[in-house]
Design an enzyme around this catalytic site. Sequence first.
Site, PDB file in Angstrom:
ATOM      1  N   ALA A   1       3.063  -0.742   4.084  1.00 21.92           N
ATOM      2  CA  ALA A   1       2.555   0.348   4.916  1.00 21.92           C
ATOM      3  C   ALA A   1       2.568  -0.179   6.341  1.00 21.92           C
ATOM      4  O   ALA A   1       2.320  -1.367   6.570  1.00 21.92           O
ATOM      5  CB  ALA A   1       1.135   0.708   4.502  1.00 21.92           C
TER       6      ALA A   1
ATOM      7  N   MET B   1       1.200  -5.929   8.708  1.00 23.64           N
ATOM      8  CA  MET B   1       0.554  -7.230   8.488  1.00 23.64           C
ATOM      9  C   MET B   1       1.132  -7.990   7.296  1.00 23.64           C
ATOM     10  O   MET B   1       0.447  -8.823   6.701  1.00 23.64           O
ATOM     11  CB  MET B   1      -0.950  -7.026   8.285  1.00 23.64           C
ATOM     12  CG  MET B   1      -1.626  -6.273   9.422  1.00 23.64           C
ATOM     13  SD  MET B   1      -3.366  -6.010   9.089  1.00 23.64           S
ATOM     14  CE  MET B   1      -3.779  -4.767  10.322  1.00 23.64           C
ATOM     15  N   SER B   2       2.364  -7.699   6.927  1.00 21.44           N
ATOM     16  CA  SER B   2       2.922  -8.365   5.733  1.00 21.44           C
ATOM     17  C   SER B   2       4.414  -8.578   5.897  1.00 21.44           C
ATOM     18  O   SER B   2       4.938  -8.587   7.014  1.00 21.44           O
ATOM     19  CB  SER B   2       2.659  -7.507   4.492  1.00 21.44           C
ATOM     20  OG  SER B   2       3.410  -6.305   4.545  1.00 21.44           O
TER      21      SER B   2
ATOM     22  N   HIS C   1      -4.264  -2.679  -4.414  1.00 22.84           N
ATOM     23  CA  HIS C   1      -3.280  -3.547  -5.059  1.00 22.84           C
ATOM     24  C   HIS C   1      -3.780  -3.970  -6.441  1.00 22.84           C
ATOM     25  O   HIS C   1      -4.937  -4.324  -6.602  1.00 22.84           O
ATOM     26  CB  HIS C   1      -3.023  -4.791  -4.210  1.00 22.84           C
ATOM     27  CG  HIS C   1      -2.435  -4.475  -2.866  1.00 22.84           C
ATOM     28  ND1 HIS C   1      -1.213  -3.883  -2.719  1.00 22.84           N
ATOM     29  CD2 HIS C   1      -2.906  -4.676  -1.620  1.00 22.84           C
ATOM     30  CE1 HIS C   1      -0.954  -3.730  -1.430  1.00 22.84           C
ATOM     31  NE2 HIS C   1      -1.972  -4.201  -0.735  1.00 22.84           N
TER      32      HIS C   1
ATOM     33  N   TYR D   1      -3.582 -12.734   6.344  1.00 24.30           N
ATOM     34  CA  TYR D   1      -4.883 -12.539   7.005  1.00 24.30           C
ATOM     35  C   TYR D   1      -6.064 -12.853   6.094  1.00 24.30           C
ATOM     36  O   TYR D   1      -7.187 -12.956   6.540  1.00 24.30           O
ATOM     37  CB  TYR D   1      -5.009 -11.123   7.587  1.00 24.30           C
ATOM     38  CG  TYR D   1      -4.907  -9.973   6.601  1.00 24.30           C
ATOM     39  CD1 TYR D   1      -5.882  -9.755   5.634  1.00 24.30           C
ATOM     40  CD2 TYR D   1      -3.835  -9.099   6.664  1.00 24.30           C
ATOM     41  CE1 TYR D   1      -5.783  -8.697   4.748  1.00 24.30           C
ATOM     42  CE2 TYR D   1      -3.733  -8.024   5.788  1.00 24.30           C
ATOM     43  CZ  TYR D   1      -4.710  -7.834   4.826  1.00 24.30           C
ATOM     44  OH  TYR D   1      -4.608  -6.793   3.947  1.00 24.30           O
ATOM     45  N   GLU D   2      -5.797 -13.025   4.776  1.00 23.90           N
ATOM     46  CA  GLU D   2      -6.921 -13.254   3.874  1.00 23.90           C
ATOM     47  C   GLU D   2      -7.534 -14.636   4.082  1.00 23.90           C
ATOM     48  O   GLU D   2      -8.742 -14.777   4.114  1.00 23.90           O
ATOM     49  CB  GLU D   2      -6.493 -13.030   2.424  1.00 23.90           C
ATOM     50  CG  GLU D   2      -6.234 -11.536   2.186  1.00 23.90           C
ATOM     51  CD  GLU D   2      -5.612 -11.235   0.839  1.00 23.90           C
ATOM     52  OE1 GLU D   2      -6.196 -11.641  -0.178  1.00 23.90           O
ATOM     53  OE2 GLU D   2      -4.547 -10.602   0.805  1.00 23.90           O
TER      54      GLU D   2
ATOM     55  N   ASN E   1       0.437   5.776   9.858  1.00 20.35           N
ATOM     56  CA  ASN E   1      -0.250   6.227  11.081  1.00 20.35           C
ATOM     57  C   ASN E   1       0.637   5.941  12.281  1.00 20.35           C
ATOM     58  O   ASN E   1       1.547   5.124  12.208  1.00 20.35           O
ATOM     59  CB  ASN E   1      -1.580   5.463  11.238  1.00 20.35           C
ATOM     60  CG  ASN E   1      -1.390   3.947  11.203  1.00 20.35           C
ATOM     61  OD1 ASN E   1      -1.314   3.346  10.132  1.00 20.35           O
ATOM     62  ND2 ASN E   1      -1.273   3.341  12.356  1.00 20.35           N
TER      63      ASN E   1
ATOM     64  N   HIS F   1      -2.025 -11.327   1.566  1.00 18.46           N
ATOM     65  CA  HIS F   1      -1.639 -11.330   2.981  1.00 18.46           C
ATOM     66  C   HIS F   1      -2.128 -12.601   3.663  1.00 18.46           C
ATOM     67  O   HIS F   1      -3.156 -13.158   3.287  1.00 18.46           O
ATOM     68  CB  HIS F   1      -2.267 -10.134   3.701  1.00 18.46           C
ATOM     69  CG  HIS F   1      -1.814  -8.802   3.183  1.00 18.46           C
ATOM     70  ND1 HIS F   1      -2.339  -8.234   2.050  1.00 18.46           N
ATOM     71  CD2 HIS F   1      -0.896  -7.928   3.657  1.00 18.46           C
ATOM     72  CE1 HIS F   1      -1.746  -7.060   1.845  1.00 18.46           C
ATOM     73  NE2 HIS F   1      -0.871  -6.851   2.807  1.00 18.46           N
TER      74      HIS F   1
ATOM     75  N   SER G   1       0.841  -1.201   0.000  1.00 20.87           N
ATOM     76  CA  SER G   1       0.000   0.000   0.000  1.00 20.87           C
ATOM     77  C   SER G   1       0.871   1.245   0.000  1.00 20.87           C
ATOM     78  O   SER G   1       1.794   1.354   0.801  1.00 20.87           O
ATOM     79  CB  SER G   1      -0.893   0.036   1.247  1.00 20.87           C
ATOM     80  OG  SER G   1      -1.638  -1.133   1.349  1.00 20.87           O
TER      81      SER G   1
ATOM     82  N   HIS H   1      -8.587   0.965   7.116  1.00 18.75           N
ATOM     83  CA  HIS H   1      -7.857   0.689   5.878  1.00 18.75           C
ATOM     84  C   HIS H   1      -7.913   1.920   4.968  1.00 18.75           C
ATOM     85  O   HIS H   1      -6.926   2.272   4.321  1.00 18.75           O
ATOM     86  CB  HIS H   1      -8.453  -0.537   5.185  1.00 18.75           C
ATOM     87  CG  HIS H   1      -7.617  -1.043   4.051  1.00 18.75           C
ATOM     88  ND1 HIS H   1      -6.278  -1.346   4.177  1.00 18.75           N
ATOM     89  CD2 HIS H   1      -7.924  -1.293   2.755  1.00 18.75           C
ATOM     90  CE1 HIS H   1      -5.802  -1.750   3.010  1.00 18.75           C
ATOM     91  NE2 HIS H   1      -6.775  -1.723   2.129  1.00 18.75           N
TER      92      HIS H   1
END
Length: 270
Positions: free
Chosen positions: A112, A207-208, A60, A84-85, A231, A82, A29, A243
């Site tokens: 990000a 998260m990646s 993406h 988390y998917e 952030n 990711h 991102s 997001h």
Amino acid sequence: MTALLASAVDTLRARAPKARPQVAVVLGSGWGGLAAHVEEPLRVPYADLEGFPHAGVAGHAGEVLLGRIGTRQVAILCGRKHAYEDGDVKAMKVPLLALRELGCEVLVLTNAAGSLDSRMPPGSLMVLNDHINLPQRSPLVGETGADRFVDMVNAYDPGLRATALSVARRGGIEMREGVYLWCLGPQFETVAEIRMFRQLGADAVGMSTVPETILARRAGMKVLAISLMTNMAAGMSEENLSHAHTLAQAGRVTATASQLLADVIKEIAP
Ligand code: HPA
């Protein structure tokens, strides 16, 4: 080589017979602006490549972009899947190994992240000098042989880190080094978690990236990774996390971040 990997490599070779990529890049991102720096671009959609992720996340694109940045031949993975998917930490295994097979010896990962260091406000860039694999999940589970016991000391190549820092310094862009802590997500962290992560020595949370670094080290690639702080982490500012907020903040600095990344890639030794 698995059949999926062989098929993906064959397709890439057929679509881009002249491509001899040296540097692989994963765009997270906020990093999509790098695509504009690619000369003689050639695109192959993930949908045409076996073993590549076929459903993406907002922000993406889902394609491989082959071409040149300066004198470096690059293969850019625009979009990542990711963990988390669907819980799959091996989601980027075939794409990364395919680019390794095409000749890439260096992998540049971008993401990000949330900042845990008030000296890195939103918009700042951080070169990873290490990571914390908090979920302790590995994309190498199920592999056999002694090579699976990958040495993770200096997983983020000291020479590439020095190159990135010196390019930033010359460009007048402030960039720090720090430790990235991987959370599975997709929920953001609690305030108590962030307090704990700071005590653990984390400078950024995201998260990646970590599963990809492990896969790349297993494949013998040198890794450089850069976080774009979108952030302050949970509880460290008045902002609400979302997001949409991540993407909006990323969009603000994408041009600067992408220019820096292009300049770094130009200086990566072949
Ligand atoms: N936490 C986790 N992942 C993130 C964040 C965050 O605060 N910001 C961008 N990606």
